[in-house]
Design an enzyme around this catalytic site. Structure first.
Site, PDB file in Angstrom:
ATOM      1  N   GLY A  29       0.824  -1.204   0.000  1.00 28.37           N
ATOM      2  CA  GLY A  29       0.000   0.000   0.000  1.00 28.37           C
ATOM      3  C   GLY A  29       0.854   1.247   0.000  1.00 28.37           C
ATOM      4  O   GLY A  29       2.080   1.207   0.117  1.00 28.37           O
ATOM      5  N   MET A  33       2.705   9.054   4.015  1.00 31.84           N
ATOM      6  CA  MET A  33       4.087   9.017   4.481  1.00 31.84           C
ATOM      7  C   MET A  33       4.996   8.192   3.592  1.00 31.84           C
ATOM      8  O   MET A  33       6.206   8.176   3.806  1.00 31.84           O
ATOM      9  CB  MET A  33       4.138   8.487   5.924  1.00 31.84           C
ATOM     10  N   ASP A 145      -5.125   6.861  15.436  1.00 33.96           N
ATOM     11  CA  ASP A 145      -5.600   6.576  14.075  1.00 33.96           C
ATOM     12  C   ASP A 145      -6.126   5.147  13.972  1.00 33.96           C
ATOM     13  O   ASP A 145      -5.878   4.450  12.990  1.00 33.96           O
ATOM     14  CB  ASP A 145      -4.494   6.813  13.054  1.00 33.96           C
TER      15      ASP A 145
END
Length: 343
Positions: A29, A33, A145
């Site tokens: 993925g 960042m 998160d």
């Protein structure tokens, strides 16, 4: 037109420190960042690992770079079965990378879209998620998160919390602009949106939203993006509709009511407390829910998600024989009555 990921694979291969040590199997993925790759680490005896690479220090500010390094340092100091384990830091001049545990499964989000989960599956998942969250909190850290995409499920059923890039030590001064909200808008707790305050109670809130999604089979505010999500949350005062929870067992309704309370002080005060309310024992010592303790700790096989739900307590051959005999007798009696009534 070449994708950004394809271009970076070429860049990856051009980096001696990476190309000499790693063989790329796939790109898992990409995000804000950088990129995450599934690779073979020759330095670790050809072990399969995940490699996270910051795309370029020129593309991000110092705060982002510091956050990336903080993620590695934090992961390296915590060892827990329900957290992705971090290994080595690799500095490469204009960028940095690190290796971490490769989870041979998929995200909870990828499994979530296939079909609604059973209560037994939900119990097993949320139990392990809360174990991982408690381990983070015990170190004085909040995740910030948590969401289905950051919950991975290994092929043997072990849950792994990943993507710790926004983790922060409680009481530590922030590394970003205080006016900037970090994370996924749909999962942001009320106190964070309104006052930029985030505590352990914020992670409890997001665990409540993940539980809500698993119970309803629907993603929370998936139809909205970015600022539209924030505007909706403020307008509705962070109300989470209960309309899709008809028929849901009471223990889940009570847990959601407490976990999603707008007042952080009214929520569960620890992940362990929420875990006990859902999967543990109540104060009288009786089991709270269909699954608890050792059964849940045993994990859940990946095929339980990908195969259709089946009866977990099938009839024995003797029971099937008795059932067939009873049905035949009932049918015979019904036919006899019907024939007799004609005369």
């Amino acid at each position: 037109m070449e994708t950004q990921g394809g271009a970076f694979i070429r860049h990856f291969q051009a980096q001696p420190l990476l190309a000499d040590r790693f063989k790329v199997l796939d790109m898992i993925g990409d995000g804000a960042m950088g990129f995450v790759y599934h690779v073979i680490d020759r330095l670790r005896g050809d072990r399969e690992v995940a490699l996270k690479v910051l795309a370029s220090d020129q593309a991000f500010d110092q705060a982002t770079f510091d956050r990336f390094l903080a993620e590695l340092r934090t992961c390296q100091t915590i060892r827990h079965p329900n957290l992705v384990e971090a290994y080595d830091l690799i500095e490469m001049g204009d960028t940095v990378a690190y290796t971490m545990e490769f989870v041979d499964g998929g995200s909870l989000q990828s499994l979530f879209v296939e079909r609604k989960m059973s209560y037994s599956q939900i119990d097993k998942i949320i139990y392990q998620v809360l174990c991982g969250v408690q381990a983070i909190h015990d170190r004085g850290i909040v995740h910030r998160d948590l969401k289905l995409e950051n919950v991975l499920i290994r092929s043997d059923g072990t849950i792994k919390i990943a993507d710790l890039g926004l983790m922060k030590k409680l009481g530590q001064r922030g590394d970003t602009n205080e006016n900037m909200l970090l994370g996924t808008p749909q999962y942001m707790p009320p106190e964070y949106v309104k006052y930029s305050e985030y505590s352990k109670a914020g992670d409890i809130y997001t665990c409540g939203l993940m539980l809500y999604e698993m119970l309803t089979g629907k993603r929370w505010l998936n139809h909205l993006k970015g600022q539209d999500v924030i505007n909706y949350l403020i307008k509705t005062r962070f109300h989470v509709s209960r309309a899709s929870l008809t028929g849901v067992p009471d223990k889940y309704l009570k847990a959601l009511s407490k976990a999603l309370d707008p007042n952080p002080e009214a929520r569960f005060q620890s992940a362990k407390e929420m875990q006990d309310a859902l999967c543990g024992r109540d104060r009288e010592g009786s089991k709270n829910g269909a699954d608890s303790g050792p059964e849940i700790k045993g994990g859940l096989a990946i095929q339980d998600f990908t195969l259709p739900l089946v009866n977990k307590n099938p009839l024995s051959p003797r029971q099937r024989f008795i059932m067939r005999t009873a049905l035949s007798l009932a049918l015979g009696i019904s036919l006899s009555i019907a024939l007799f009534s004609r005369f």
